[in-house]
Motif scaffolding. Sequence first.
Motif, PDB file in Angstrom:
ATOM      1  N   TRP A   7       0.840  -1.200   0.000  1.00 44.57           N
ATOM      2  CA  TRP A   7       0.000   0.000   0.000  1.00 44.57           C
ATOM      3  C   TRP A   7       0.876   1.252   0.000  1.00 44.57           C
ATOM      4  CZ3 TRP A   7      -5.023   0.025   3.436  1.00 44.57           C
ATOM      5  CH2 TRP A   7      -5.802   1.142   3.135  1.00 44.57           C
ATOM      6  N   TRP A 235      -9.603  -5.953  -4.955  1.00 42.87           N
ATOM      7  CA  TRP A 235      -8.464  -5.092  -4.584  1.00 42.87           C
ATOM      8  C   TRP A 235      -8.727  -4.363  -3.274  1.00 42.87           C
ATOM      9  CZ3 TRP A 235      -8.676   0.117  -3.654  1.00 42.87           C
ATOM     10  CH2 TRP A 235      -9.791   0.837  -4.142  1.00 42.87           C
ATOM     11  N   SER A 238      -8.703  -6.783  -0.357  1.00 48.52           N
ATOM     12  CA  SER A 238      -7.362  -7.243   0.002  1.00 48.52           C
ATOM     13  C   SER A 238      -6.554  -6.125   0.669  1.00 48.52           C
ATOM     14  CB  SER A 238      -6.664  -7.835  -1.229  1.00 48.52           C
ATOM     15  OG  SER A 238      -5.749  -6.920  -1.763  1.00 48.52           O
ATOM     16  N   ARG A 239      -6.782  -4.873   0.230  1.00 48.66           N
ATOM     17  CA  ARG A 239      -6.124  -3.748   0.914  1.00 48.66           C
ATOM     18  C   ARG A 239      -6.496  -3.744   2.412  1.00 48.66           C
ATOM     19  NH1 ARG A 239      -2.572  -3.004  -1.791  1.00 48.66           N
ATOM     20  NH2 ARG A 239      -2.192  -1.448  -3.409  1.00 48.66           N
TER      21      ARG A 239
END
Lengths: 800, 397
Positions: A7, A235, A238-239
């Motif tokens: 990230w 996405w 999962s972040r």
Amino acid sequence: MQVSLNWLQTHIDLSSYTTPQLSDLLTFAGIEVEGIEVKGLATDKVIVAQIQSFEQHPNADKLSVCQVDDGSGTLRQIVCGAKNFKTGDKVPLALPGAALPGGFEIKEGKLRGIDSNGMMCSGKELGIGEDTGGLWILDADLPIGKPINQIVESDTLLDLEITPNRSDLLSHLGLARELAALTGLPLKGVRDHVKASSTTRTAKADEVTLAATDGCPYYTARVIKGVKVGPSPAWLKSRLESIGLRPINNIVDITNYVMMEMGQSLHAFDLDKLSGGIVVRRANEGEKILALDGQEYALLAEDLIIVDHQRPLAIAGVMGGEETGVIEGTTNILLESAYFTPSGVRRTSRRLSLHSDSSYRFERGMDPKQVQGGSDLAIKLILEIAGGVAEPELRVAGEAPALVSTVELDEVRTHRLLGIPTLTTGDAHDILEKLGLIKQSANAEKSLWTIPSYRLDLHRSVDLVEEVARVIGLDRVPSKFNATFASGDATDRHYDHAMQLRQALVNRGYNEAQTLRLISTPQIEDALGNPLAQAGAAMLKNPLSEDLTALRPSLIPGLLASAALNIRQGASRLRLFEVGRVFLKMPNGMVREEERLAILLSGPVSPSSWHGRVTAAADVFDLRGVVESLPGVSALETKALKDNGTFLMHSELKIGNRVLGWIAQVHPARARQIDARQPVYVVELLLSALRQGSTGPAKFTDLPRFPGMTRDVAFELPADVSHSKVSAFFASIKEPLLIKSELFDVFTDPTGTKLPVDRKSTAWTLTYRNSEKTLETAEVEAAHARILAALQKALPVTIR
Amino acid sequence: MVGDSMHPSTRKIIVLKPALLSPFWRFFGYFWQFHCWPDHLLSCITAILRASSPPFAAMLSQLDSLKTEALTALDTLSDEAALEAFRVDYLGKKGKLTALSGGMREVPADLKKEVGAKLNEVRDAITSGLTVRLEALQAAKDASAVAGIDITLPGRPGAGVGSLHPLTQIRDLAVRTLRRMGFTLADGPEIETEWHCFDALNTPTDHPARNESDTFYMPDGKLLRTHTSSVQVRTMESAKTLPVRIIAPGAAYRRDEIDATHLSVFNQIEALYVDTDVSLADLKGTLEYFFREVFGPTTVVRFRPHFFPFTEPSFEIDVKLEAKGKEARWIEIAGCGMVDPAVFAEISKKRGDNLFDPEKVTGFAFGMGLDRLAMIMHGISDIRHLIENDVRFLQQF
């Protein structure tokens, strides 16, 4: 705070740093790395596989035998213990040779007699997801045979300790900004997405009303209609999962994402469940709210809440309400982005013991300048992910407070404080500029700086000095060795005296104890009724437990508790002492702090050894002997006191008129409570009284040049005439030749055969000396006779 | 040889009559005594004398046989009482040798010297025999007194071995070290005002540490100090001059549940140095020196920037230490920093003077947990050992 390196890398390219280098970089910038965790699979031998069929294992109730398509063309047989799958599910399959996290390698083998050629896995077994109670069921559209590590990227998680002054680091962007300053690497353009882009209008009074601007000076709301609430895309999930957050639905996930991305905490309300506009006000005393965690909270007038025209919607900055949250089926939402003042959020969150990621950020202080940008980023994502139409303008109530201003840096003081001769003004200014500060003006003595809106911790010159010190590190600071002469005062002497006492007791075989200064209410009994006791014990207002409710008014309760513990452990020979502070509640209610020494004695005189297995039990005279041997103790006097439930032979100890402390035997009834099988003796002394006894260096007395002569005398007397009376007689008698009187025997006969029970026989050695000449027998005889005559006159004795 | 002529078997027949010793013999005796005459000449003269002076010869013979008798008897004696009886028997006032020496009166003047020498020789032989025998007997007795003692047995425990509590030991080590560096001790109450514990130390009014869930309070609103830093405040409050250079070991309280790593009452040591020109370089030098004195000269110390309300800049200090059988690692051990000007401002306000003018003075402060230090130094895994006072624990230090 959990930070995902992947990230972080969306904002700054850190590929030139290894994880340990990054860890050091952060640590020496004051951001302590408390943990590093690598997530994801290194092996490509874990692949996507599809379950084609399964049947019950013939030899085990809990196992299934599955036929699995691994993409090779032939089905693979796997024995599996999970139950959460059906035919056609895609699951991760670890092939033989795959090394799973924890060094666990998959092998072909038999399970209860049936061949099993691999293992189907849960997310936890792969070190990727949380335990979901079975196999990890993958998305149906994933191609069979694809390695899992191509689907789920590996990541490094950093657990960072962000100090309370650096709320600007509580987001990935904030941290990237700091790393850019520390490394000189550029921030990627992606940060621009947090910039405010919406048009704003002042909220109408029936839309947003700020009724407590000290707690919330600035509030924005935006309405989006026609959203489709559902699961977040992979996405986004999962972040959030990468930093330990549980995905809920796309709207809630987006608000959480924005918070972790840029630090702005948001809240989305279900617009259709609101009645009327938003009001931000103080709660009414006793007002209740059912929060998202399912708990109902009773509020006080100091708490700030968000309400509509009917009911409370949220505890401002802490947690939203259960009834108005965004759930599946919500179509219209109102997105809150606001600035709440730290102290209010902190007070409420502490009192309710309700802590959230949101309250954590607000109570440390958020940048009011990012309120709009946060809202804008969330709206952009909502429209992308959940669809719908946003109102063209952001409704704004109040004004973003200005929390930073310009700061003057005092160059001279900076150099004085840092003590780095090689540091130039230019070096210091470079550091500040890297950190985003803007120099407005500078001369030889001072420079003036504009502070970025997110650096809420920079207000004073010294705050800027700290930034310089933090960035250059202490390596460049020379080590200066410098001392001045120091004259000790009473505290120094008291310390030395206490150490001297400790050492004296250690030399006599005593073990130093240190007991807690807090005791329980029942323990106070052990501390009262002695000559040093005052009105009682000082009680705590907010004790943590029943065991620790009061400050000890005496060292004895702690020593007794320690004795009890040791007796439970099988020890019978106890020699404990403690030097420490006690707290006396005085009759006027004040509490006095005082230093004391206490000694506890129980059990045999000597430790058992091959020289003699059992030695006599120590008695009160052993303890008294120890007291008499202490530095500062001479001519110890005792005054018997009334016994109480806790102590026998309870006596006050004095030197002249000065109270030294008290000595006693622990009452056998109390001793039995701690399972003591031998008598327990205690003494407690005032350090101040002991200090008074040790005044200055000892004065030398000339050694006698002429020999002395001794005469023994034995006499009978009533048993109740105390030793102190007889010794007082010898001490007071005016016979110049008598220099010493020493008791060497006391005889009593409890059977009454050799001596009536109410009589005792004592024997003394009297030493005579003339310091000027050698004594003649005749003069000694004469003096001795005079003393015996006086003795018989003074006391009811019969010379034997 | 002279020695041969004195053999008991040849001397037995000589009976000395000392009264008959001639002047010649006296002359000859002189030579015998001081010059070593040839053997054959000597025996020749002796033979002549024996023939010419029978009483003299008889006395010599008596002395010789007394000597033989005494030395033989001596060999049979085995205790000190018998030896004393022997001494009285031969050498006492009424002893045999004394009786024989009475015969000297009859020895002619010219032979007196020679007989006297013989007498001395016999007396010396008996005396030294007696001494040798006594010493041998004493030696045997001394040896038997310690014979059979197993020196590997453990010693007598006396009153037992006492011990200083490990916290006292570590505190004293810190105090001794810092005193060598010119710090003196300071003290203050443990029941403190909120001002001394928090306000004066630049702690925000709504700081969580002030909360009743974290700090013990007394019914009257005072609190149990959460750190020894309040002693810094007390010291500056009452200081008369600069520099202030103090250390304050003492107890502090936090409302923590007691477990393996927390105590609700713990021990700290605090240091403060304030003067007109104290810099970060002083802080670094002082602490590096301190930790090298405490942990050894090769100790490596690192300073990590940190945050404390009462210092700026602030650092945490790590020391690289090897745990038993493990690789050396950084262990957080203390906090430190330059005194925040806000602290000086608050002190100045309270004092009403400008001794601690924040524009003029600078200072450093550091503090560390002694319980933690003791645990690190001694490898103690559970902090509760430090307050339970199990004798089996205490006696290890």
